[in-house]
Design a protein around this motif. Structure first.
Motif, PDB file in Angstrom:
ATOM      1  N   ALA A  34       0.831  -1.207   0.000  1.00  0.00           N
ATOM      2  CA  ALA A  34       0.000   0.000   0.000  1.00  0.00           C
ATOM      3  C   ALA A  34       0.865   1.256   0.000  1.00  0.00           C
ATOM      4  O   ALA A  34       2.047   1.214   0.353  1.00  0.00           O
ATOM      5  CB  ALA A  34      -0.897   0.004   1.239  1.00  0.00           C
ATOM      6  N   LYS A  35       0.236   2.341  -0.430  1.00  0.00           N
ATOM      7  CA  LYS A  35       0.886   3.651  -0.372  1.00  0.00           C
ATOM      8  C   LYS A  35       0.020   4.478   0.574  1.00  0.00           C
ATOM      9  O   LYS A  35      -1.151   4.724   0.278  1.00  0.00           O
ATOM     10  CB  LYS A  35       0.904   4.251  -1.775  1.00  0.00           C
ATOM     11  N   VAL A  41       4.347   1.004   2.046  1.00  0.00           N
ATOM     12  CA  VAL A  41       4.403   0.083   3.187  1.00  0.00           C
ATOM     13  C   VAL A  41       3.900  -1.300   2.773  1.00  0.00           C
ATOM     14  O   VAL A  41       3.147  -1.441   1.813  1.00  0.00           O
ATOM     15  CB  VAL A  41       3.573   0.594   4.394  1.00  0.00           C
ATOM     16  N   THR A  42       4.341  -2.289   3.525  1.00  0.00           N
ATOM     17  CA  THR A  42       3.908  -3.676   3.330  1.00  0.00           C
ATOM     18  C   THR A  42       3.239  -4.140   4.611  1.00  0.00           C
ATOM     19  O   THR A  42       3.789  -3.977   5.701  1.00  0.00           O
ATOM     20  CB  THR A  42       5.130  -4.577   3.046  1.00  0.00           C
ATOM     21  N   ILE A  43       2.047  -4.720   4.448  1.00  0.00           N
ATOM     22  CA  ILE A  43       1.318  -5.287   5.589  1.00  0.00           C
ATOM     23  C   ILE A  43       1.346  -6.796   5.382  1.00  0.00           C
ATOM     24  O   ILE A  43       1.045  -7.287   4.283  1.00  0.00           O
ATOM     25  CB  ILE A  43      -0.138  -4.781   5.642  1.00  0.00           C
ATOM     26  N   ILE A  44       1.702  -7.529   6.416  1.00  0.00           N
ATOM     27  CA  ILE A  44       1.864  -8.974   6.271  1.00  0.00           C
ATOM     28  C   ILE A  44       1.234  -9.666   7.475  1.00  0.00           C
ATOM     29  O   ILE A  44       1.277  -9.146   8.588  1.00  0.00           O
ATOM     30  CB  ILE A  44       3.363  -9.311   6.110  1.00  0.00           C
ATOM     31  N   ARG A  45       0.619 -10.843   7.211  1.00  0.00           N
ATOM     32  CA  ARG A  45       0.025 -11.593   8.322  1.00  0.00           C
ATOM     33  C   ARG A  45       0.834 -12.874   8.529  1.00  0.00           C
ATOM     34  O   ARG A  45       0.907 -13.729   7.639  1.00  0.00           O
ATOM     35  CB  ARG A  45      -1.440 -11.938   8.022  1.00  0.00           C
ATOM     36  N   LEU A  46       1.435 -12.991   9.706  1.00  0.00           N
ATOM     37  CA  LEU A  46       2.252 -14.160  10.038  1.00  0.00           C
ATOM     38  C   LEU A  46       1.833 -14.684  11.398  1.00  0.00           C
ATOM     39  O   LEU A  46       1.735 -13.900  12.363  1.00  0.00           O
ATOM     40  CB  LEU A  46       3.735 -13.782  10.057  1.00  0.00           C
ATOM     41  N   ASP A  54       8.005  -0.471   6.387  1.00  0.00           N
ATOM     42  CA  ASP A  54       8.321   0.247   5.146  1.00  0.00           C
ATOM     43  C   ASP A  54       8.686  -0.768   4.065  1.00  0.00           C
ATOM     44  O   ASP A  54       9.467  -1.700   4.305  1.00  0.00           O
ATOM     45  CB  ASP A  54       9.500   1.203   5.365  1.00  0.00           C
ATOM     46  N   ALA A  55       8.144  -0.557   2.863  1.00  0.00           N
ATOM     47  CA  ALA A  55       8.305  -1.539   1.788  1.00  0.00           C
ATOM     48  C   ALA A  55       9.651  -1.429   1.071  1.00  0.00           C
ATOM     49  O   ALA A  55      10.113  -2.388   0.460  1.00  0.00           O
ATOM     50  CB  ALA A  55       7.175  -1.379   0.773  1.00  0.00           C
ATOM     51  N   LEU A 163       5.082  -2.378  -5.317  1.00  0.00           N
ATOM     52  CA  LEU A 163       3.650  -2.480  -5.583  1.00  0.00           C
ATOM     53  C   LEU A 163       3.355  -3.462  -6.697  1.00  0.00           C
ATOM     54  O   LEU A 163       2.297  -4.074  -6.727  1.00  0.00           O
ATOM     55  CB  LEU A 163       3.076  -1.111  -5.974  1.00  0.00           C
ATOM     56  N   ASN A 164       4.290  -3.610  -7.642  1.00  0.00           N
ATOM     57  CA  ASN A 164       3.984  -4.436  -8.820  1.00  0.00           C
ATOM     58  C   ASN A 164       4.551  -5.841  -8.716  1.00  0.00           C
ATOM     59  O   ASN A 164       5.414  -6.090  -7.947  1.00  0.00           O
ATOM     60  CB  ASN A 164       4.505  -3.752 -10.086  1.00  0.00           C
TER      61      ASN A 164
END
Ligand code: FES
Length: 164
Positions: A34-35, A41-46, A54-55, A163-164
């Motif tokens: 996401a921006k 930024v990167t959101i991740i579920r672990l 930050d991405a 993003l891509n």
């Protein structure tokens, strides 16, 4: 004069929450790119927990947000595809492996932290949506608040790779 209303500059200090997507789009092991306020930024579920980092990699602007996940000392790390730095997704610590001279040879030793190099942000779910609250609005935080990834956080050239 009333002191209950913060001055515009002060109110900017506290970023407001941003909805980045539906919870169903980010199941276990998945991530959202996401921006938010111009920041990549990167959101991740672990292990059922969301983390936001930050991405763009602090080291040289690599696409950290698309890196593989590895376990280091029981911590979940995202591994930058460019130079394989391992970054703790929850704390933003960068880890390195020490070398030890043992039995006449150099051998890999324990993993240690170089400190927080990548900025992390608050993320949570509410009503089936995922929210992010940036840990700063500042594009150039003051020295005390600066985290190395701030230097690349808004770079369109680098961010688009995530993003891509
Ligand atoms: Fe070098 Fe990420 S850009 S490790």
């Amino acid at each position: 004069a009333s002191t209950s209303e913060p001055a515009p500059e002060e109110s900017k200090q506290t970023p407001s929450p941003t909805c980045v997507g539906d919870s169903v789009t980010c199941p276990e092991g998945a991530r959202l790119q996401a921006k938010v306020e111009g920041r990549y930024v990167t959101i991740i579920r672990l292990d059922g927990k969301l983390a936001c980092i930050d991405a763009i990699c602090f080291h040289a602007g690599g696409p950290l947000g698309i890196g593989d996940i590895e376990d280091v000392n029981g911590r979940k790390c995202i591994v930058c595809p460019w130079h394989f730095y391992k970054i703790d997704v929850e704390s933003g610590d960068k880890y390195y492996q020490t070398m030890e001279f043992k039995e006449g040879k150099m051998q890999a030793g324990e993993w240690k932290s170089n400190g927080v190099r990548q900025r992390t942000h608050k993320t949570w779910e509410e009503g089936g949506k995922i929210y992010v609250q940036l840990s700063t609005y500042e594009r150039r935080p003051s020295h005390a608040d600066y985290v190395e990834s701030d230097g690349y956080a808004f770079d369109e050239k680098c961010g688009d790779r995530c993003l891509n």
